[in-house]
Scaffold this active site. Structure first.
Site, mmCIF file in Angstrom:
data_model
loop_
_atom_site.group_PDB
_atom_site.id
_atom_site.type_symbol
_atom_site.label_atom_id
_atom_site.label_comp_id
_atom_site.label_asym_id
_atom_site.label_seq_id
_atom_site.Cartn_x
_atom_site.Cartn_y
_atom_site.Cartn_z
ATOM 1 N N LYS A 209 75.040 -44.457 97.714
ATOM 2 C CA LYS A 209 75.377 -44.756 96.321
ATOM 3 C C LYS A 209 74.933 -46.173 95.973
ATOM 4 C CE LYS A 209 79.476 -44.500 93.264
ATOM 5 N NZ LYS A 209 80.932 -44.209 93.252
ATOM 6 N N SER B 115 86.553 -40.710 93.336
ATOM 7 C CA SER B 115 85.131 -40.697 92.981
ATOM 8 C C SER B 115 84.210 -40.046 94.007
ATOM 9 C CB SER B 115 84.641 -42.130 92.724
ATOM 10 O OG SER B 115 85.153 -42.602 91.503
ATOM 11 N N SER C 295 82.755 -40.911 90.273
ATOM 12 C CA SER C 295 81.524 -41.572 89.859
ATOM 13 C C SER C 295 80.368 -41.433 90.853
ATOM 14 C CB SER C 295 81.800 -43.067 89.656
ATOM 15 O OG SER C 295 82.241 -43.652 90.883
#
Length: 528
Positions: free
Chosen positions: A76, A195, A171
């Site tokens: 990420k 997330s 996210s």
């Protein structure tokens, strides 16, 4: 080969059935084919191929570094990566190249993993859909699956099929899409309030949030220091355990890490006797907004454990109703503090205004942050004002302690693992998702996940079945603090019992047929 488990591919590499370079090239080719998913912000092709070349030499010399050597992974884009742009999907950090690796990234590279690239997210990880980043929204691979497309033909509900794609959740949606679309075998996400688990549920993956302090946060650009945890996204529980084994352990650069309580190499034992388990079902998690399909699968999962001899009991987490408000106060307060470092002086975006330092600060932050980030900074600073501090921040900390105590009391009552939904429903179309504002969406989507972060507990989302729309639904297991191994052992047993289908993306790739062998061993289907 791309559809196999991490462990299977590792064995294939050791046996010479495929080389790291060939595997890397297959993944890079698929990343290009699936570019429209917008899963990656940066594709580190040259870096990955060089790492694959070095891995190949080690295999030829019989010096493999372990199960992760030569395995393509993604990270990420809020984890620092040396020499590779790290943006947090924000204009504020566009062009920022860290001089060091996050500890978790370095540990993966030390084990020989191949870094395919940096994945997309909500700006600074503030969101639950992966739709609010500066590089655009991430599309859920299940939008293009045979399972979903066939259901849509039976029940047409949109004139424009191309615009009706589904969100990944967030996210960490880019990492979830990357794994779900077979472009890598594992990916790092971050988990502050769900997330990692939220997109895992929407993308048919295993999403694991370790106990707070088990895995180092050093190099993870902070959102909420007291809740942030590096998360793991894989296609099966065993793969998550392999990655956890590589990541867990103390870090002198992160004072919140503790002595590593798990044994390495990390191998999940088979659950010897299910009848010795006690599964807790929190009654407060049965909320009116929960879809009937998720509720039904939750009930069937509990029945499955009971039918195998496990004790299934209802438990109470009485302060659950306060958790969303409490989380919002604490989250925005820490965000306000953490975002203060982005001032245009040291690194990242800087505006052209030079009238005064204050004007430069204001313009830089106005240009660099989106509305969501600015809104959370504003809220946090309000809660931290001298006249508000006691009434908001201090009270929220007290409620957080009560929420953590609820979990302690539940586990002290004899419960080994809690079983809950992960999300209220399946993934929704993007056009439907954006009708609500970011704060409302996050409050709804994190309802089952954020209390775990406030309590610092381990939790994992496991894909259970497809909905009537042909989309994944996940359930969440929550364990005692630092009993991550026990939690994953239970999750592995459950995973083997449910017949969760592999995503069918034949239109996108030819290697889809090489699915996991052990995913065919399922003996019970919850979807009947």
């Amino acid at each position: 080969m791309l559809g196999r488990t991490l462990r299977e591919v590792s064995a294939a590499l050791k046996q010479g059935q495929i080389t790291p370079t060939e595997l890397c090239q297959k993944c890079l080719s698929l990343i290009k084919k699936t570019k429209f998913l917008n899963a990656y912000i940066t594709v580190s092709e040259e870096v990955a191929l060089k790492q694959a070349e070095e891995s190949e030499k080690r295999y030829k010399n019989g010096q493999s570094l372990g199960d992760l050597d030569g395995i393509p992974i993604a990270v990420k884009d809020n984890f620092s990566t040396s020499g590779i742009e790290t943006t947090c999907a924000s204009n504020m950090l566009k062009g920022y190249i860290p001089p060091y690796n996050a500890t978790v990234v370095q540990k993966l590279l030390d084990q020989g993993a191949l870094l395919m690239g940096k994945t997309n997210l909500d700006e600074f990880a503030m969101g639950s859909g992966s739709t609010d980043g500066v590089f655009g929204p991430v599309k859920n691979p299940w939008s293009y699956s045979k399972q979903y497309r066939e259901k849509r033909k039976q029940n047409p509900h949109s004139e424009n099929e191309d615009s009706d794609w589904l969100i990944t959740g967030g996210s960490s949606g880019g990492s979830a899409a990357a794994v779900s679309a077979f472009t890598c075998y594992a990916a790092l996400g971050s988990d502050t309030g769900g997330s990692t688990r939220n997109p895992a549920a929407h993308c048919g993956l295993v999403g694991f949030k370790p106990s707070y302090g088990l895995v180092s946060r050093h190099g993870l650009i902070p959102l909420v220091n007291s809740m942030d945890v590096p998360g793991i996204l894989t296609r099966c529980v065993d793969d998550a355990a392999i990655v956890l084994g590589a990541l867990a352990g103390p870090d002198p650069r992160d004072s919140t890490t503790v002595h590593d309580p798990i044994n390495k190499p990390f191998m999940l034992p088979s659950l010897a006797d299910v009848s010795k388990l006690c599964i807790g079902i929190p009654k407060e998690y049965l909320v009116p907004e929960l879809s009937s399909e998720v509720q039904s699968l939750w009930s069937k999962a509990a029945d499955l454990f009971e039918s195998e001899g496990a004790k299934v009991i209802e438990v109470s987490l009485p302060h659950t109703s306060y958790s969303i408000v409490c989380y919002h106060v604490l989250c925005t307060s820490e965000v306000a503090s953490n975002m203060a470092r982005f001032d245009g002086l040291q690194y990242g975006h800087r505006c052209d205004i030079d009238v005064s330092t204050e004007a430069m600060y204001a313009a830089t932050r106005r240009e660099g942050f989106n509305d969501v980030v600015r809104g959370r900074i504003l809220s946090g600073n309000f809660f931290l004002l001298k006249e508000n501090y006691e009434n908001y921040f201090v009270k929220a900390q007290k409620v957080r302690r009560l929420i953590a105590n609820d979990f302690i009391n539940a586990f002290n009552s004899g419960v080994d693992v809690l079983l809950t939904p992960t999300t209220l429903s399946e993934a929704v179309p993007y056009l439907e998702f954006i009708k609500e504002d970011n704060r409302t969406r996050s409050a709804q989507d994190d309802i089952f996940t954020q209390a775990v972060n406030m309590a610092g507990l381990p939790a994992v989302s496991i894909p259970v079945a497809l909905s009537n729309q042909g989309l994944p639904i996940g359930l969440q297991f929550i364990g005692r603090a630092f009993c991550d191994q026990q939690l994953l052992t239970v999750a592995k047993w459950f995973e083997k019992q449910v017949q969760f289908p592999v995503i069918q993306l034949q239109e996108l790739m030819d290697d889809c047929s090489a699915v996991l062998e052990n995913e065919k061993l399922a003996s019970v289907s919850l979807k009947q």
